[in-house]
Every structure is written in C-alpha cells, then in structure tokens.
Design an enzyme around this catalytic site. Structure first.
Site, PDB file in Angstrom:
ATOM      1  N   GLU A   1       0.825  -1.218   0.000  1.00 36.97           N
ATOM      2  CA  GLU A   1       0.000   0.000   0.000  1.00 36.97           C
ATOM      3  C   GLU A   1       0.857   1.265   0.000  1.00 36.97           C
ATOM      4  O   GLU A   1       0.367   2.343   0.316  1.00 36.97           O
ATOM      5  CB  GLU A   1      -0.945   0.011   1.220  1.00 36.97           C
ATOM      6  CG  GLU A   1      -1.842  -1.205   1.370  1.00 36.97           C
ATOM      7  CD  GLU A   1      -2.860  -1.389   0.245  1.00 36.97           C
ATOM      8  OE1 GLU A   1      -2.862  -0.591  -0.707  1.00 36.97           O
ATOM      9  OE2 GLU A   1      -3.631  -2.356   0.335  1.00 36.97           O
TER      10      GLU A   1
ATOM     11  N   HIS B   1      -2.639   2.604   8.195  1.00 38.44           N
ATOM     12  CA  HIS B   1      -3.770   1.850   7.657  1.00 38.44           C
ATOM     13  C   HIS B   1      -3.960   0.607   8.510  1.00 38.44           C
ATOM     14  O   HIS B   1      -2.982  -0.018   8.930  1.00 38.44           O
ATOM     15  CB  HIS B   1      -3.485   1.455   6.203  1.00 38.44           C
ATOM     16  CG  HIS B   1      -4.386   0.376   5.683  1.00 38.44           C
ATOM     17  ND1 HIS B   1      -5.740   0.548   5.538  1.00 38.44           N
ATOM     18  CD2 HIS B   1      -4.123  -0.901   5.278  1.00 38.44           C
ATOM     19  CE1 HIS B   1      -6.271  -0.579   5.076  1.00 38.44           C
ATOM     20  NE2 HIS B   1      -5.318  -1.474   4.906  1.00 38.44           N
TER      21      HIS B   1
ATOM     22  N   HIS C   1      -7.272  -2.569   9.923  1.00 39.32           N
ATOM     23  CA  HIS C   1      -8.577  -3.208   9.720  1.00 39.32           C
ATOM     24  C   HIS C   1      -9.327  -3.309  11.052  1.00 39.32           C
ATOM     25  O   HIS C   1      -9.539  -4.421  11.551  1.00 39.32           O
ATOM     26  CB  HIS C   1      -8.385  -4.618   9.140  1.00 39.32           C
ATOM     27  CG  HIS C   1      -7.508  -4.694   7.915  1.00 39.32           C
ATOM     28  ND1 HIS C   1      -6.850  -5.850   7.541  1.00 39.32           N
ATOM     29  CD2 HIS C   1      -7.199  -3.771   6.974  1.00 39.32           C
ATOM     30  CE1 HIS C   1      -6.170  -5.633   6.423  1.00 39.32           C
ATOM     31  NE2 HIS C   1      -6.350  -4.373   6.064  1.00 39.32           N
TER      32      HIS C   1
ATOM     33  N   GLU D   1     -17.076  13.093  22.391  1.00 40.18           N
ATOM     34  CA  GLU D   1     -15.852  13.769  21.946  1.00 40.18           C
ATOM     35  C   GLU D   1     -15.530  13.591  20.463  1.00 40.18           C
ATOM     36  O   GLU D   1     -14.585  14.186  19.960  1.00 40.18           O
ATOM     37  CB  GLU D   1     -14.681  13.321  22.810  1.00 40.18           C
ATOM     38  CG  GLU D   1     -14.900  13.829  24.228  1.00 40.18           C
ATOM     39  CD  GLU D   1     -13.716  13.690  25.147  1.00 40.18           C
ATOM     40  OE1 GLU D   1     -12.775  12.968  24.781  1.00 40.18           O
ATOM     41  OE2 GLU D   1     -13.760  14.292  26.219  1.00 40.18           O
TER      42      GLU D   1
ATOM     43  N   HIS E   1     -12.995  -2.828   3.814  1.00 35.59           N
ATOM     44  CA  HIS E   1     -11.579  -3.206   3.928  1.00 35.59           C
ATOM     45  C   HIS E   1     -10.970  -2.674   5.226  1.00 35.59           C
ATOM     46  O   HIS E   1     -10.432  -3.454   6.006  1.00 35.59           O
ATOM     47  CB  HIS E   1     -10.806  -2.673   2.705  1.00 35.59           C
ATOM     48  CG  HIS E   1      -9.347  -2.996   2.722  1.00 35.59           C
ATOM     49  ND1 HIS E   1      -8.635  -3.349   1.611  1.00 35.59           N
ATOM     50  CD2 HIS E   1      -8.443  -3.009   3.743  1.00 35.59           C
ATOM     51  CE1 HIS E   1      -7.366  -3.592   1.936  1.00 35.59           C
ATOM     52  NE2 HIS E   1      -7.236  -3.376   3.235  1.00 35.59           N
TER      53      HIS E   1
HETATM   54  P1  13P Z   1       0.921  -5.332   3.229  1.00 31.79           P
HETATM   55  O1  13P Z   1       1.285  -6.618   3.923  1.00 31.79           O
HETATM   56  O2  13P Z   1       1.466  -5.256   1.832  1.00 31.79           O
HETATM   57  O3  13P Z   1       1.310  -4.109   4.071  1.00 31.79           O
HETATM   58  O4  13P Z   1      -0.666  -5.299   3.053  1.00 31.79           O
HETATM   59  C1  13P Z   1      -1.515  -5.369   4.157  1.00 31.79           C
HETATM   60  C2  13P Z   1      -2.820  -4.695   3.928  1.00 31.79           C
HETATM   61  O5  13P Z   1      -3.481  -4.318   4.878  1.00 31.79           O
HETATM   62  C3  13P Z   1      -3.309  -4.498   2.541  1.00 31.79           C
HETATM   63  O6  13P Z   1      -4.332  -3.563   2.498  1.00 31.79           O
HETATM   64 ZN    ZN Z   2      -5.503  -3.496   4.353  1.00 32.29          ZN
END
Ligand code: 13P
Ligand code: ZN
Length: 271
Positions: A116, A139, A141, A169, A210
C-alpha cells in the site's frame, strides 16, 4: 554513530504496531504504517550515503524526493515487529528520479515496503499540501469500523454523522469528518490516487469493506484518530439493533465544536 535500535522513531514503530495488534486491528499482515523522518536525526544512526539496494516505486513521487520514511514491510505481521524490527521494517529515501526508493536500513530478509505504499506516499503528498507538519500515515482493519461498513450506508456525511453521535468527543477529535471510498482493489495506484484525493479534505478515510486510513502530525494523533472512530463504531454496533431512546443532538454537537473551538463540517450536520 548511535545504535538504530535505540532510535525514538524505531521505538515508536515497535510500540504502535504492538498496540494495534493487541487491539485486533491488524490480523496476520493486515495494516501498514509510514512515518516521515527528519534527515538530520536519521543521520545520527545511519550513514545516509550507504544505499543497501534500490526498489522501484511504480508511481511518481517527485514532490517528495529526498524524503525519508520508516515503513512496515509487505506481508509482515504487526505482531512480529517488536521482536525483529530490522526484518519487518525498512527505512527508505525517495530517490531524485522520484520513481525509486533507496533502502537505507531494514527489510533484512530481502523484503520490501508495504504493497500500500502508493496510497501512503500519495496520502503524504496530499496531506503535506494542506498541512506541512503531517508526518504519519496509518492503515489498519479495525473490527467494529469494518463491521459498521456492512450495515451502514457508505456515504461520508451519514457515516460521519453516525460516528459523531456515538461519543461526545467525536466531533472534537475529528471535526473534519471521515471520507469514504467504495470497495476498491487494494495495493493499486488507483486506490492510492482516490485515497490521496480524499486526504486533501479528511485525515480519516474509510476503505469500504476493507479498513481505514488516517494521517497526522504525530504517531499519537494518527493512532488516536482511528482509536476514536473505532470506539464510536463499537458503540454503534452494540446499539444499532436496539431501539434508540437517546442521542446526541446536532445542536449539542454545535455546542461542543464551538466550546472546543474546532472547525467542523457544518454541512455534515442536519440543522
Ligand atoms: P501489506 O502486507 O502489503 O502491508 O498489506 C496489508 C494490507 O493491509 C493491505 O491492504
Ligand atoms: Zn488493508
């Protein structure tokens, strides 16, 4: 030369990835972090003329040539970063051609930066254009945020409004709201470009079904943004199926935003 294992920026990456893993935001290799470093500070730990190898970027990052980032590796597990930073992290400098990364440290097993990285670097460029102090892009999840994606409309005004209603908040922490992208193929320049476009307006961007991106001046700010969204999403998921008796009203959100002096998205309220 000081020992890089004692560098504050390595320590921050170790602690943050461990924390994110502990919170369940980063299963397996899920998630990635990039952190723009100060060249003078990095020079205390590494010989900046010693390029271990070069890695093609696959897109144009001319706007940030010479900038140095510490970045999680692709396919690497957040749970393993703390125990072996040199394999799971890398420090790269954007070369003068704007299309290559120069590896200065890390990815010891021959690995490379996150898949990413387009979304990260394009987001850095976008955030720096509106906030020259931006340093971190993250980033992950997060469970409840992701769950909410399946039962709530993926409309940024409605999504932000619901989150703002869930904790007092929220409007103070992310008055600029949350940008939302539909499901898109990850790891591509296209999702990178779409994320960066949103990042000109938002520090938080949901990737439909995602995960989430956030950007900030410090690791704490960037982490705290996702932490607050995730907490609000958790409250939503705990209550969405129950009759709603009480809520934070839009007039009360205005009161909060004005009292704390934040510049909020007035168009995201229904006044
Ligand atoms: P990477 O292992 O390439 O960082 O990917 C993980 C991920 O969350 C893809 O969206
Ligand atoms: Zn991801």
């Amino acid at each position: 030369m000081k020992n890089i294992m004692n560098a504050p920026f390595v320590e921050e990456m170790r602690k943050t990835t461990a924390n994110m893993y502990r919170l369940g935001w980063d299963e397996r290799n899920g998630g990635n972090i990039s952190y723009m470093l100060d060249e003078v500070e990095v020079g205390e730990y590494l010989d900046l003329n010693n390029i271990i190898r070069t890695i093609p970027l696959g897109f144009d990052a001319t706007a940030i040539t010479g900038k140095i980032f510490i970045v999680t590796g692709t396919g690497k597990y957040f749970k393993n970063v703390d125990g072996d930073p040199e394999t799971n992290l890398g420090i790269v400098r954007i070369a003068d051609d704007g299309r290559t990364a120069e590896l200065l440290w890390g990815y010891k097993d021959g690995g490379k930066f996150t898949s990413e990285f387009p979304a990260h670097l394009m987001s850095h460029m976008a955030r720096l254009s509106v906030d020259p102090e931006n340093r971190v892009v993250m980033h992950c999840h997060p469970t409840h945020t992701l769950a909410m994606n399946y039962v709530h409309e993926l409309d940024e005004k409605k999504f932000t409004h619901t989150l703002w209603e869930m904790c007092t908040e929220c409007i103070v922490v992310f008055p600029d709201g949350v940008g939302v992208l539909p499901w898109m193929l990850c790891g591509t320049n296209s999702i990178g470009e779409a994320t960066a476009e949103k990042m000109k307006e938002f520090r938080l961007v949901v990737w439909g079904m995602h995960g989430i991106y956030s950007a900030g001046k410090t690791m704490d700010e960037t982490f705290g943004l996702i932490e607050t969204v995730e907490k609000a999403a958790q409250i939503y998921m705990l209550t969405a199926h129950l009759p709603r008796i009480n809520t934070i009203k839009d007039e009360e959100m205005v009161e909060l935003a004005e009292f704390f002096g934040v510049n909020y998205r007035k168009d995201f309220l229904n006044l």
